[in-house]
Design a protein around this motif. Structure first.
Motif, mmCIF file in Angstrom:
data_model
loop_
_atom_site.group_PDB
_atom_site.id
_atom_site.type_symbol
_atom_site.label_atom_id
_atom_site.label_comp_id
_atom_site.label_asym_id
_atom_site.label_seq_id
_atom_site.Cartn_x
_atom_site.Cartn_y
_atom_site.Cartn_z
ATOM 1 N N THR A 72 16.791 -11.668 38.940
ATOM 2 C CA THR A 72 17.053 -10.681 37.989
ATOM 3 C C THR A 72 16.125 -9.402 38.570
ATOM 4 O O THR A 72 16.678 -8.202 38.368
ATOM 5 C CB THR A 72 16.655 -11.257 36.858
ATOM 6 O OG1 THR A 72 17.274 -12.368 36.154
ATOM 7 C CG2 THR A 72 16.834 -9.964 35.564
ATOM 8 N N THR A 73 14.831 -9.517 38.694
ATOM 9 C CA THR A 73 13.955 -8.448 38.873
ATOM 10 C C THR A 73 14.248 -7.997 40.253
ATOM 11 O O THR A 73 14.243 -8.662 41.072
ATOM 12 C CB THR A 73 12.552 -8.799 38.655
ATOM 13 O OG1 THR A 73 12.467 -9.297 37.345
ATOM 14 C CG2 THR A 73 11.696 -7.389 38.630
ATOM 15 N N ARG A 74 14.385 -6.726 40.564
ATOM 16 C CA ARG A 74 14.592 -6.014 41.863
ATOM 17 C C ARG A 74 13.387 -5.095 41.963
ATOM 18 O O ARG A 74 12.653 -5.337 43.196
ATOM 19 C CB ARG A 74 15.973 -5.385 42.246
ATOM 20 C CG ARG A 74 17.032 -6.102 41.533
ATOM 21 C CD ARG A 74 17.158 -7.330 42.908
ATOM 22 N NE ARG A 74 18.373 -8.334 42.514
ATOM 23 C CZ ARG A 74 19.580 -8.225 42.784
ATOM 24 N NH1 ARG A 74 20.060 -7.103 43.454
ATOM 25 N NH2 ARG A 74 20.443 -9.248 42.574
ATOM 26 N N ALA A 85 10.695 -5.745 30.916
ATOM 27 C CA ALA A 85 11.430 -6.185 31.975
ATOM 28 C C ALA A 85 12.335 -7.060 31.459
ATOM 29 O O ALA A 85 12.284 -7.806 30.596
ATOM 30 C CB ALA A 85 10.755 -6.640 32.958
ATOM 31 N N ILE A 86 13.656 -6.945 32.363
ATOM 32 C CA ILE A 86 15.016 -7.772 31.731
ATOM 33 C C ILE A 86 14.592 -9.204 32.162
ATOM 34 O O ILE A 86 14.056 -9.661 33.150
ATOM 35 C CB ILE A 86 16.049 -7.112 32.604
ATOM 36 C CG1 ILE A 86 16.445 -5.949 32.391
ATOM 37 C CG2 ILE A 86 17.351 -8.163 32.293
ATOM 38 C CD1 ILE A 86 17.540 -5.266 33.231
ATOM 39 N N VAL A 87 14.823 -9.857 31.316
ATOM 40 C CA VAL A 87 14.522 -11.454 31.683
ATOM 41 C C VAL A 87 15.897 -12.052 31.350
ATOM 42 O O VAL A 87 16.826 -11.878 30.470
ATOM 43 C CB VAL A 87 13.568 -12.072 30.576
ATOM 44 C CG1 VAL A 87 13.748 -13.561 30.419
ATOM 45 C CG2 VAL A 87 12.338 -11.542 30.531
ATOM 46 N N HIS A 103 1.748 -5.819 37.896
ATOM 47 C CA HIS A 103 2.916 -5.385 38.777
ATOM 48 C C HIS A 103 3.906 -6.714 38.724
ATOM 49 O O HIS A 103 3.707 -7.718 39.254
ATOM 50 C CB HIS A 103 2.680 -5.214 40.321
ATOM 51 C CG HIS A 103 1.825 -3.836 40.357
ATOM 52 N ND1 HIS A 103 2.161 -2.673 40.810
ATOM 53 C CD2 HIS A 103 0.294 -3.826 40.184
ATOM 54 C CE1 HIS A 103 1.231 -1.896 40.681
ATOM 55 N NE2 HIS A 103 0.208 -2.390 40.378
ATOM 56 N N ASP A 104 5.200 -6.488 37.810
ATOM 57 C CA ASP A 104 6.059 -7.664 38.128
ATOM 58 C C ASP A 104 6.934 -7.302 39.387
ATOM 59 O O ASP A 104 7.252 -6.102 39.544
ATOM 60 C CB ASP A 104 6.862 -7.453 36.751
ATOM 61 C CG ASP A 104 8.017 -8.510 36.650
ATOM 62 O OD1 ASP A 104 7.796 -9.525 37.357
ATOM 63 O OD2 ASP A 104 9.095 -8.368 35.913
ATOM 64 N N THR A 105 7.184 -8.547 39.920
ATOM 65 C CA THR A 105 7.838 -8.161 41.388
ATOM 66 C C THR A 105 9.150 -9.344 41.208
ATOM 67 O O THR A 105 9.404 -10.127 40.575
ATOM 68 C CB THR A 105 7.027 -8.541 42.575
ATOM 69 O OG1 THR A 105 6.701 -9.942 42.249
ATOM 70 C CG2 THR A 105 5.617 -7.935 42.345
ATOM 71 N N LYS A 116 8.124 -14.751 35.717
ATOM 72 C CA LYS A 116 7.209 -13.520 35.853
ATOM 73 C C LYS A 116 7.591 -12.338 34.905
ATOM 74 O O LYS A 116 6.558 -11.538 34.278
ATOM 75 C CB LYS A 116 7.421 -13.175 37.460
ATOM 76 C CG LYS A 116 7.132 -14.110 38.485
ATOM 77 C CD LYS A 116 7.339 -13.396 39.885
ATOM 78 C CE LYS A 116 8.962 -13.249 40.035
ATOM 79 N NZ LYS A 116 9.952 -14.317 40.115
ATOM 80 N N SER A 117 8.842 -12.041 34.779
ATOM 81 C CA SER A 117 9.037 -10.659 33.867
ATOM 82 C C SER A 117 8.555 -11.309 32.423
ATOM 83 O O SER A 117 8.243 -10.295 31.579
ATOM 84 C CB SER A 117 10.641 -10.404 33.930
ATOM 85 O OG SER A 117 10.932 -10.262 35.295
ATOM 86 N N SER A 118 8.926 -12.568 31.923
ATOM 87 C CA SER A 118 8.445 -12.871 30.837
ATOM 88 C C SER A 118 6.975 -12.585 30.502
ATOM 89 O O SER A 118 6.585 -12.197 29.595
ATOM 90 C CB SER A 118 8.931 -14.308 30.416
ATOM 91 O OG SER A 118 10.466 -14.669 30.808
HETATM 92 MG MG LIG Z 1 11.904 -11.165 36.671
#
Ligand SMILES: [Mg+2]
Ligand SMILES: Cc1cc2nc3c(=O)[nH]c(=O)nc-3n(C[C@H](O)[C@H](O)[C@H](O)COP(=O)(O)OP(=O)(O)OC[C@H]3O[C@@H](n4cnc5c(N)ncnc54)[C@H](O)[C@@H]3O)c2cc1C
Ligand SMILES: Nc1nc2c(ncn2[C@@H]2O[C@H](COP(=O)(O)OP(=O)(O)OP(=O)(O)O)[C@@H](O)[C@H]2O)c(=O)[nH]1
Lengths: 453, 624
Positions: free
Chosen positions: A257-259, A249-251, A276-278, A236-238
């Protein structure tokens, strides 16, 4: 001093350093005040200049020094945006110059404009109707081409014209009902009730069509909220990073990883998307991660579209998919299969296959996004468009009143019952074109404007 | 001579003004050219009808006299619009023209302190910006603290038939000269309107067998609460008859168009669009091949028949030829041709909601002189003007009905805010509160005002109070008393109405179009509910309660709509507000506002030519 008798001034361009800044002055003394600070290279006074002319010269400050060399445009009443005498001064884009010029102008008798005051004057002077005034706000805040087009269309009065035409039709139908009530004794050939019912149904249809444009209008104005959701580690973040073309976003290969929700705006093909990255959804003992998952779920509820991401190597998580469908409208969900660079043979069935790493399939994703968000309707400037919630509500009210009036007919109630709802419908339509004034409407509109715009 | 109040003109407006002022204890000088012409029905021998019937009931509820005069002279009574809902039910009567005037005179003479003076008034006299009295045709001056002008169609009246013009306000009566001029010299603006009347026929020369009879109601109801129902109708009852024009008749009339004062431009005044002359109808509705006409008796002992729908100012010989072509009228004798009358009026933005002129204190205008048309409209204004003239002299404030109170409120608000350039008549569609403003609740709405002013006696008021109490008791009973399915379903099924599955209150059951309250009350044993026996015995009351219940939801919706618009009704504008200095207003809006000087932003918003942006500007200024 009276609101419309004094002269107001404000910076009309965004604050900050740009190539040029524009200061707008409006009111009876705007030309005279500008003349006191402006020395035209032609040596002529602006007071003698015809409307819609541009003049080059210097702004002279209180010490007689040149503040800046500028271009001054003169607009004579009523041929200006506000309908009053107005002047626009284009200075070099330095905030300091603008501030100094503004304080110079106020020294000479201008007053700083309140938020939305230029538009309010335009409305008061009959230069704009209510729907148009609201559209100005939209033009100003328009962030994309398509949205600008929609706002301009409203500004040009398309919606007002269409609603006015419906209103006229409705007034006609209502008068038919009234006729029968007031001239019972006379031997008039009354329109038969079925004809009237057909006429009202026709108006209901037209309203429905207008109401349908709202979704699109809203997309134009506010952009499309897209939530990227899925199990942890599906990419998702990628994907978000790929879309915004930076490492936002950190991958990592660590699941969870994502909060926090990461929100990014991207304009694609002229439409504004807010991605919106979740946090990846799973059961977890980690309190922080759990809070992240809760936030993911609420982002899903608020989204216009949901990108349900799955890892091609893992397949689709059936229980999460079911949960999504249960949470919201299944029409909003796009099932995206990621990491097809690893497994190009697509063993898993989805709506679209991509790789957030290589960019494969992203163009297909854009096409699907666009179809889902704005439908296949190609927006043309010829259609009236409902883009404000106030208009949407008024038009839906009108429609409900009309449906009520049809109910009265089928319940065989006499004309005066039907008339109540027909009148309400007329009033609701009148609200859209601003034939009914109300404090609330005005205040709301005028507060939405930034000064000087 | 000295009076508290002088009333000029003994038409329907004048009669109400004089009687109201007298009941309020003031002395009245009542000037009218001929006392035997008091309340003469100039045109149609009928009172009431759609919306006008409402006005008569409201006049009656306020303590006016028109209802009584109409009841005592009525020769046919009908309730119109029976097939529609109660809000638009309207009472109408045919009246004996001679008896109407006789009773009008009797009623006026019954009032103490009214001096009838059979002189024409030729001028209004002022001192500064206040009225001080009038000058009569013999040059005599009479003084008063207030003057109510009710001169009808008489100011510089001019009657037309073809090329023939005769000065006069009405057939056989002289015009009133001088008053218009004395007012325009004070700065009033006068305008010119016209109206017309049809030919009168000899009833003995009509072949009735060819016509369709239209009798009165089987169970006629009076207008006035004062009329004794047990002895009603008072006079013998007559029928009206119906006939139609056809293309041959139209052709004959068209021959006269070249000589019609309407088309040759001889008539300058504007006529009513809703009551066109027959020649107008033929021109404007060219594709209609026939027009309905009513033959109405002018009275019990009268040989005259009034040909309603055939108002005309064509040359008399053309009218005669055309009338003879009508079914049943082949041998008719036309006693008098139709004619049009032109007269001066004062565009009514010059009066305030109290009907006092804005220019001259103590001077009131009422009736046709304000641009209205119709007896009932005139009477309503006369009553309001008379009450206000008296209140002002007594130092007791003022009386202005709201649009939500009464048709009378709508009438006067329309006049004041919209002015008018064609004769104005009342329609139910002018009342946005129509469902609330019904004939059946006129007393509940208005009688308390009449009582306050002394136009309604203590005894009468007690009756209304009791009625009101019972009404509210009935409404709450219907809301709480429930009928179980077993009891009510048989009735519902019999009526083709869907059965209920659980018990429902009477108030809900009676909202069904096919169910009425009387039937529902039959299920209630009055012994168990002594508090409602008074209701069950009064059919009028049951109808009023039922109407209230049936309309309830709609009235609420109507009210919501009005509330949405009407927020500014109470936002007052000072009378000396400087519109001319407000350059931001549209040119037309500024002029209209300046001439009307509305009392509230609500009124301002109804003035034609005042745009929404004008209203926003006013709001902006008033809030500063
Ligand atoms: Mg993520
Ligand atoms: C020819 C004609 C056709 C009409 N047609 C219609 C119609 O189609 N529909 C409709 O609704 N209405 C019609 N009317 C109008 C209706 O008659 C009036 O609206 C109504 O009578 C007005 O009442 P009023 O009290 O204002 O005046 P009127 O009933 O006109 O009474 C005025 C009275 O005042 C007296 N008077 C006037 N001036 C003076 C003075 N200076 N000094 C002393 N006395 C004076 C007169 O003698 C008269 O008695 C018509 C009237 C006429 C004459
Ligand atoms: N080969 C390949 N690897 C990918 C692709 N997309 C993501 N990855 C890898 O998958 C791992 C997880 O990626 P993220 O973007 O952090 O995944 P996420 O869905 O945001 O994970 P959480 O935030 O933990 O829920 C990383 O190691 C990425 O490099 C892809 O398209 N192809």
């Amino acid at each position: 001093m009276n609101l419309l008798e004094d002269t107001i001034a404000a910076i009309a361009t965004p604050y900050g350093v740009g190539a040029i800044s524009v200061i707008r002055i409006s009111g009876p003394a705007s030309i005279a005040i500008t003349d006191t600070v402006f020395a035209a290279s032609s040596q002529k006074k602006l007071a003698e200049a015809p409307s819609h002319t541009i003049h080059y010269g210097n702004i002279i400050d209180r010490n007689g020094d040149v503040l800046d060399d500028v271009l001054v445009s003169v607009f004579k009443a009523p041929h200006s945006f506000t309908g009053e005498e107005s002047v626009e001064i284009s200075t070099h884009g330095n905030p300091l110059i603008c501030q100094n010029l503004l304080s110079l102008l106020t020294e000479k008798g201008a007053r700083l404009a309140e938020p939305g005051e230029f538009t309010r004057r335009a409305y008061i002077n009959g230069r704009l109707d209510l729907a148009q005034a609201e559209a100005v706000a939209a033009v100003i805040s328009a962030r994309t081409d398509a949205s600008l087009k929609g706002a301009r269309n409203q500004l040009d009065g398309l919606l007002s014209r269409e609603v006015a035409a419906l209103r006229d039709k409705l007034v006609n139908s209502a008068s038919l009902v009234e006729l029968e009530l007031d001239f019972a004794e006379e031997d008039l050939e009354f329109v038969d009730k079925t004809g009237l019912t057909a006429l009202i149904s026709e108006i209901v249809n037209s309203l429905d069509n207008l109401l349908k444009t709202y979704r699109f209008g809203k997309v134009l104005r506010e952009g499309i909220n897209v939530a990227i959701v899925g199990k942890p580690n599906v990419g998702k973040s990628s994907l978000l990073n790929y879309l915004v073309k930076e490492y936002r976003a950190i991958v990592s290969e660590i699941p969870g990883t994502t909060r926090d929700i990461i929100r990014e705006e991207v304009t694609i093909d002229g439409y504004l998307y807010i991605f919106h990255d979740t946090a990846g959804i799973r059961d977890s003992a980690d309190v922080i991660e759990l809070e992240g998952v809760r936030r993911s779920r609420s982002a899903i509820a608020d989204a216009d579209l949901i990108l349900f991401l799955s890892d091609v190597t893992q397949g689709i998580d059936k229980s999460l998919f079911d949960e999504l469908i249960a949470l919201g409208d299944s029409g909003k969900i796009v099932s995206v299969i990621n990491k097809v660079d690893i497994h190009p043979q697509h063993k898993v069935t989805g709506d679209v296959y991509i790789s957030a790493k290589t960019g494969v399939g992203i163009a297909d994703l854009f096409r699907i996004l666009r179809e889902k968000a704005v439908g296949s309707s190609v927006y043309t400037e010829k259609n009236a468009l409902v883009s404000s919630l106030r208009h949407f509500n008024a038009l839906s009210e009108a429609k409900n009143h009309l449906l009520n009036s049809l109910d009265s007919v089928s319940a065989h109630l006499s004309g005066e019952f039907q008339a109540v709802d027909l009148r309400r419908a007329v009033n609701s339509l009148s609200e859209v074109i601003g034939e009914v004034t109300s404090d609330d409407i005005l205040n709301n509109i005028f507060q939405k404007f930034c000064i000087g715009k | 001579m000295n009076f508290d109040i002088i009333v000029v003109g003994g038409g329907h407006a004048g009669i109400e003004a004089a009687c109201a002022a007298s009941k309020m204890g003031l002395s009245v000088g009542f000037f009218s050219m001929d006392k035997y012409a008091l309340g003469r029905l100039s045109c149609n021998p009928a009172i009431g009808g759609s919306a006008k019937g409402h006005l008569v009931k409201e006049i009656d509820a306020l303590g006016g006299v028109m209802g009584e005069i109409a009841d005592r002279s009525g020769i046919q009574f009908r309730l119109l619009n029976r097939s529609k809902g109660p809000a638009v039910w309207a009472s109408r009567s045919q009246n004996d023209r001679i008896i109407y005037s006789q009773i009008a005179l009797e009623v006026v003479e019954r009032h103490p302190n009214i001096t009838i003076i059979e002189k024409g008034v030729t001028g209004i006299v002022t001192e500064g910006d206040r009225v001080s009295g009038i000058v009569a045709s013999d040059g005599s001056f009479s003084s008063a603290n207030a003057v109510v002008l009710c001169s009808g169609t008489f100011l510089n009246g001019l009657m037309h038939t073809g090329h023939t013009q005769t000065s006069g306000g009405r057939f056989g009566e002289k015009p009133a000269i001088g008053v218009t001029e004395s007012l325009t010299s004070l700065g009033f603006i006068a305008g010119r309107l016209k109206t017309g009347t049809p030919p009168r026929l000899n009833k003995n020369t009509i072949d009735w067998s060819q016509l369709l009879e239209q009798p009165g109601d089987e169970n006629p109801q009076p207008f006035s609460f004062r009329t004794d129902k047990s002895n009603f109708p008072i006079l013998p009852q007559l029928s009206c008859y119906i006939t139609y024009t056809d293309p041959d008749v139209h052709k004959i009339l068209e021959k006269g168009f070249a000589d019609s004062p309407l088309f040759t431009g001889l008539i300058k005044g504007v006529g009513p669009r809703y009551c066109p002359s027959i020649e107008d109808k033929i021109v404007r509705f060219a594709d209609k091949t026939k027009h309905q006409l009513f033959l109405e008796p002018e009275g019990l002992d009268s040989d005259l028949i009034y040909l309603n729908g055939f108002s005309s100012s064509l040359p008399a010989d053309i009218q005669f030829e055309a009338v003879r072509k009508l079914p049943g009228l082949q041998n008719v004798e036309m006693v008098r041709p139709g004619y049009a009358v032109e007269y001066d009026y004062f565009p009514p933005h010059q009066v305030d909601s109290t009907l006092e002129t804005k220019r001259i204190g103590g001077l009131y205008f009422a009736g046709q002189v304000n641009g209205t048309s119709g007896y009932e409209e005139a009477a309503a204004q006369g009553l309001v003007a008379g009450i206000n003239a008296a209140l002002k002299i007594l130092g007791r404030g003022e009386f202005a009905l709201k649009r939500s109170d009464a048709y009378i409120g709508v009438l006067i608000d329309d006049l004041v805010t919209k002015s008018t350039d064609e004769p104005y008549r009342m329609f139910t569609s002018r009342a946005e509160h129509r469902l609330l403003l019904r004939q059946d609740n006129a007393y509940t709405r208005l009688a308390h005002f009449g009582f306050d002013f002394g136009l309604i006696s203590q005894e009468e008021n007690n009756i209304f109070d009791k009625h009101k109490t019972l009404f509210y008791r009935g409404v709450s009973f219907a809301g709480s008393f429930r009928l179980p399915p077993a009891t009510i379903n048989p009735l519902l099924l019999e009526k083709g109405s869907s059965p209920v599955s659980s018990s429902e209150p009477l108030s809900k059951l009676c909202k069904r179009p096919d169910v009425n309250l009387v039937e529902l009350l039959a299920f209630v044993d009055p012994n168990d509910f002594p508090e409602i026996t008074g209701i069950i015995q009064t059919p009028d009351l049951i109808t009023q309660i039922e109407t209230h219940l049936k309309y309830e939801g709609y009235i609420k919706r109507q009210q919501e709509a009005i509330d949405k618009l009407g927020k500014y009704e109470d936002l007052k504008i000072p009378l000396d507000f400087d519109y001319l200095g407000l350059k931001a207003l549209s040119t037309e809006g500024r002029e209209k506002l300046n001439s009307v000087k509305p009392r509230s932003v609500g009124q301002a918003s109804r003035i034609s030519g005042v745009t929404p942006s004008d209203i926003s500007i006013l709001l902006v200024y008033l809030k500063r």
